[in-house]
Design a protein around this motif. Structure first.
Motif, PDB file in Angstrom:
ATOM      1  N   THR A 268     -62.903 -17.501 -11.616  1.00 22.11           N
ATOM      2  CA  THR A 268     -62.007 -16.978 -10.578  1.00 22.11           C
ATOM      3  C   THR A 268     -60.720 -16.416 -11.159  1.00 22.11           C
ATOM      4  N   GLN A 269     -60.393 -16.784 -12.375  1.00 20.32           N
ATOM      5  CA  GLN A 269     -59.144 -16.307 -12.961  1.00 20.32           C
ATOM      6  C   GLN A 269     -59.320 -16.089 -14.456  1.00 20.32           C
ATOM      7  N   PHE A 270     -58.984 -14.903 -14.904  1.00 21.36           N
ATOM      8  CA  PHE A 270     -59.007 -14.577 -16.319  1.00 21.36           C
ATOM      9  C   PHE A 270     -57.565 -14.557 -16.823  1.00 21.36           C
ATOM     10  N   PRO A 271     -57.273 -15.264 -17.900  1.00 22.20           N
ATOM     11  CA  PRO A 271     -55.894 -15.311 -18.403  1.00 22.20           C
ATOM     12  C   PRO A 271     -55.488 -13.987 -19.032  1.00 22.20           C
ATOM     13  N   VAL A 272     -54.223 -13.730 -19.044  1.00 26.39           N
ATOM     14  CA  VAL A 272     -53.674 -12.565 -19.730  1.00 26.39           C
ATOM     15  C   VAL A 272     -52.597 -13.040 -20.690  1.00 26.39           C
ATOM     16  N   ASP A 273     -52.639 -12.567 -21.910  1.00 23.51           N
ATOM     17  CA  ASP A 273     -51.661 -12.940 -22.928  1.00 23.51           C
ATOM     18  C   ASP A 273     -50.866 -11.708 -23.329  1.00 23.51           C
ATOM     19  N   GLU A 274     -49.598 -11.911 -23.618  1.00 21.26           N
ATOM     20  CA  GLU A 274     -48.711 -10.815 -24.006  1.00 21.26           C
ATOM     21  C   GLU A 274     -48.180 -11.050 -25.420  1.00 21.26           C
ATOM     22  N   PHE A 275     -47.990  -9.957 -26.129  1.00 18.23           N
ATOM     23  CA  PHE A 275     -47.413 -10.040 -27.470  1.00 18.23           C
ATOM     24  C   PHE A 275     -46.714  -8.724 -27.778  1.00 18.23           C
ATOM     25  N   ALA A 276     -45.814  -8.763 -28.737  1.00 18.07           N
ATOM     26  CA  ALA A 276     -45.063  -7.564 -29.127  1.00 18.07           C
ATOM     27  C   ALA A 276     -45.889  -6.734 -30.101  1.00 18.07           C
ATOM     28  N   PHE A 277     -45.957  -5.439 -29.803  1.00 15.86           N
ATOM     29  CA  PHE A 277     -46.664  -4.488 -30.661  1.00 15.86           C
ATOM     30  C   PHE A 277     -45.731  -3.299 -30.842  1.00 15.86           C
ATOM     31  N   VAL A 278     -44.943  -3.339 -31.922  1.00 19.00           N
ATOM     32  CA  VAL A 278     -43.849  -2.398 -32.093  1.00 19.00           C
ATOM     33  C   VAL A 278     -44.239  -1.281 -33.049  1.00 19.00           C
ATOM     34  N   SER A 279     -43.347  -0.324 -33.194  1.00 19.25           N
ATOM     35  CA  SER A 279     -43.601   0.830 -34.058  1.00 19.25           C
ATOM     36  C   SER A 279     -43.892   0.390 -35.492  1.00 19.25           C
ATOM     37  N   GLY A 280     -44.965   0.972 -36.061  1.00 25.88           N
ATOM     38  CA  GLY A 280     -45.365   0.638 -37.416  1.00 25.88           C
ATOM     39  C   GLY A 280     -46.346  -0.511 -37.513  1.00 25.88           C
ATOM     40  N   ASP A 281     -46.522  -1.275 -36.426  1.00 26.29           N
ATOM     41  CA  ASP A 281     -47.484  -2.377 -36.446  1.00 26.29           C
ATOM     42  C   ASP A 281     -48.916  -1.842 -36.354  1.00 26.29           C
ATOM     43  N   THR A 282     -49.852  -2.660 -36.822  1.00 22.18           N
ATOM     44  CA  THR A 282     -51.271  -2.307 -36.745  1.00 22.18           C
ATOM     45  C   THR A 282     -52.040  -3.477 -36.156  1.00 22.18           C
ATOM     46  N   LEU A 283     -52.894  -3.174 -35.181  1.00 26.79           N
ATOM     47  CA  LEU A 283     -53.785  -4.169 -34.577  1.00 26.79           C
ATOM     48  C   LEU A 283     -55.190  -3.974 -35.141  1.00 26.79           C
ATOM     49  N   ILE A 284     -55.864  -5.060 -35.432  1.00 24.99           N
ATOM     50  CA  ILE A 284     -57.253  -4.998 -35.876  1.00 24.99           C
ATOM     51  C   ILE A 284     -58.111  -5.763 -34.885  1.00 24.99           C
ATOM     52  N   LEU A 285     -59.001  -5.050 -34.209  1.00 25.18           N
ATOM     53  CA  LEU A 285     -59.986  -5.666 -33.319  1.00 25.18           C
ATOM     54  C   LEU A 285     -61.331  -5.660 -34.052  1.00 25.18           C
ATOM     55  N   TYR A 286     -62.117  -6.700 -33.864  1.00 19.96           N
ATOM     56  CA  TYR A 286     -63.371  -6.798 -34.614  1.00 19.96           C
ATOM     57  C   TYR A 286     -64.342  -7.694 -33.861  1.00 19.96           C
ATOM     58  N   THR A 287     -65.589  -7.658 -34.282  1.00 16.20           N
ATOM     59  CA  THR A 287     -66.611  -8.546 -33.728  1.00 16.20           C
ATOM     60  C   THR A 287     -66.973  -9.599 -34.764  1.00 16.20           C
ATOM     61  N   ASP A 288     -67.702 -10.625 -34.328  1.00 13.95           N
ATOM     62  CA  ASP A 288     -67.970 -11.737 -35.241  1.00 13.95           C
ATOM     63  C   ASP A 288     -68.938 -11.368 -36.365  1.00 13.95           C
ATOM     64  N   GLY A 289     -69.569 -10.185 -36.262  1.00 11.68           N
ATOM     65  CA  GLY A 289     -70.405  -9.745 -37.373  1.00 11.68           C
ATOM     66  C   GLY A 289     -69.605  -9.515 -38.639  1.00 11.68           C
ATOM     67  N   VAL A 290     -68.284  -9.303 -38.490  1.00 13.27           N
ATOM     68  CA  VAL A 290     -67.411  -9.115 -39.650  1.00 13.27           C
ATOM     69  C   VAL A 290     -67.083 -10.461 -40.283  1.00 13.27           C
TER      70      VAL A 290
END
Length: 356
Positions: A268-290
């Motif tokens: 019934t409820q999915f959580p939402v999380d917030e974080f700072a993603f500022v200029s020059g930062d890089t996010l890496i998303l991946y799957t468990d196959g990695v």
């Protein structure tokens, strides 16, 4: 040239050795070897040369009309014809397989289109490594879409891998592309996707007992164009990595939701999380196959540790480093499909319009 040389060498040796030694039957090696790398026409030509060489040997010794030589010529002709027939069947199947592969590759590329290199203030690179040979996609998925105030992305992993998971992958990608901009918040979007997956599994999984074995982990991301606060909803998916000022941080959700489509769970409820993603930062998303790729000793691939040495790389170079290092770690044999996305927020533009 090797089959032709064999015919010549066997013929010359058969003429030079004593008359009671017969090497002519070895001539069948020439068309058999040709069939391993050439088509039926060239194989037939080499077979004809081998038969001609056998006839020449019989004429040279004046025994062409004897029963033994006639049987040898007939046997060589029959075997050469059989080799040419098998070669023709193989070539026909090879062409059919090539056509099937071309159709499959077109369908796979249409399903999992490459992400654009730039969306608004973001620079993006993506990488997909399928566990099954000859496949370009499998059970991992990702896509992105622009909204009125930013970008929404999804990366997911269907239980299982390879082509058998493509159907569920296509379902979630299609659903996300349709409803990504129709919900105000990520929890609402996650709920809509969960309902779509659950309906699909109820309708198309033939064995009811297997419904519980089908689910999709997913990570939803919302990156606004203005401001530096990024939101994510994690549904049983591995947490992303944030590269900030030469440091690597794992963005673990305190209360992750279960995967999409888990039978018997009414989320019934999915959580939402917030974080700072500022200029020059890089996010890496991946799957468990990695992160579950193993080396010879059974050790998992330490993604967070390895990317720490490439924090200054742009997204394309970063994924190239990871791809090379990952394949070297598992010696080119992935146990599961692997997908990686690198997202870098470009520096804020200066008043003159250039990047700061």
């Amino acid at each position: 040239m090797i089959p032709l040389a064999l015919i010549l060498v066997i013929t010359v040796i058969d003429i030079l050795v004593p008359a009671d030694v017969h090497l002519g039957p070895l001539l069948v090696v020439a068309p058999a070897l040709t069939a391993s790398f050439a088509g039926p026409r060239l194989t037939a030509f080499v077979g004809a040369l081998a038969i001609g060489a056998q006839v020449f040997i019989g004429v040279h010794f004046g025994v062409l009309n004897t029963r033994n030589v006639m049987v040898q010529v007939f046997s060589l002709t029959l075997l050469s014809a059989l080799i040419v027939f098998i070669c023709g069947v193989r070539e026909r199947r090879r062409r059919e397989l090539a056509r099937v592969r071309s159709v499959a590759e077109a369908a796979q590329k249409a399903l999992l289109r490459p992400l654009p290199h730039r969306i608004g203030p973001l620079r993006i690179a993506s990488l997909y490594l399928a566990a099954e040979h000859e496949a370009e996609i499998g059970g991992d998925l990702y896509t992105a879409t622009g909204t009125d105030d930013g970008v929404r992305m999804i990366i997911g992993d269907v239980r299982g891998h390879g082509l058998s998971a493509v159907g569920e992958s296509a379902l979630l990608l299609g659903a996300f592309r349709v409803v990504a901009d129709q919900h105000d918040t990520l929890p609402e979007l996650a709920g809509a996707l969960d309902r779509s997956v659950s309906r699909y599994l109820a309708d198309f999984v033939e064995v009811a007992d297997e419904v519980g074995e089908h689910f999709i982990t997913a990570l939803l991301l919302e990156i606004p164009s203005d401001g530096h606060t990024t939101r994510m909803t994690c549904c049983g998916h591995p947490p992303p990595l944030l590269l900030h000022e030469h440091h690597v941080r794992t963005l673990t959700s305190p209360q992750p939701a279960p995967p999409l489509g888990v039978a018997g769970l009414q989320v019934t409820q999915f959580p939402v999380d917030e974080f700072a993603f500022v200029s020059g930062d890089t996010l890496i998303l991946y799957t468990d196959g990695v992160t579950e790729a193993r080396n010879e000793g059974g050790a998992f691939y330490p993604l967070a540790q390895r990317v720490g040495q490439w924090t200054t790389s742009n997204p394309e170079a970063l994924l190239d480093h990871i791809r090379r290092d990952l394949l070297a770690h598992c010696r080119g044999h992935l146990g599961d499909d692997a997908a990686i996305i690198a997202i870098q927020r470009r520096p804020d533009p200066r008043p003159d319009g250039t990047d700061g």
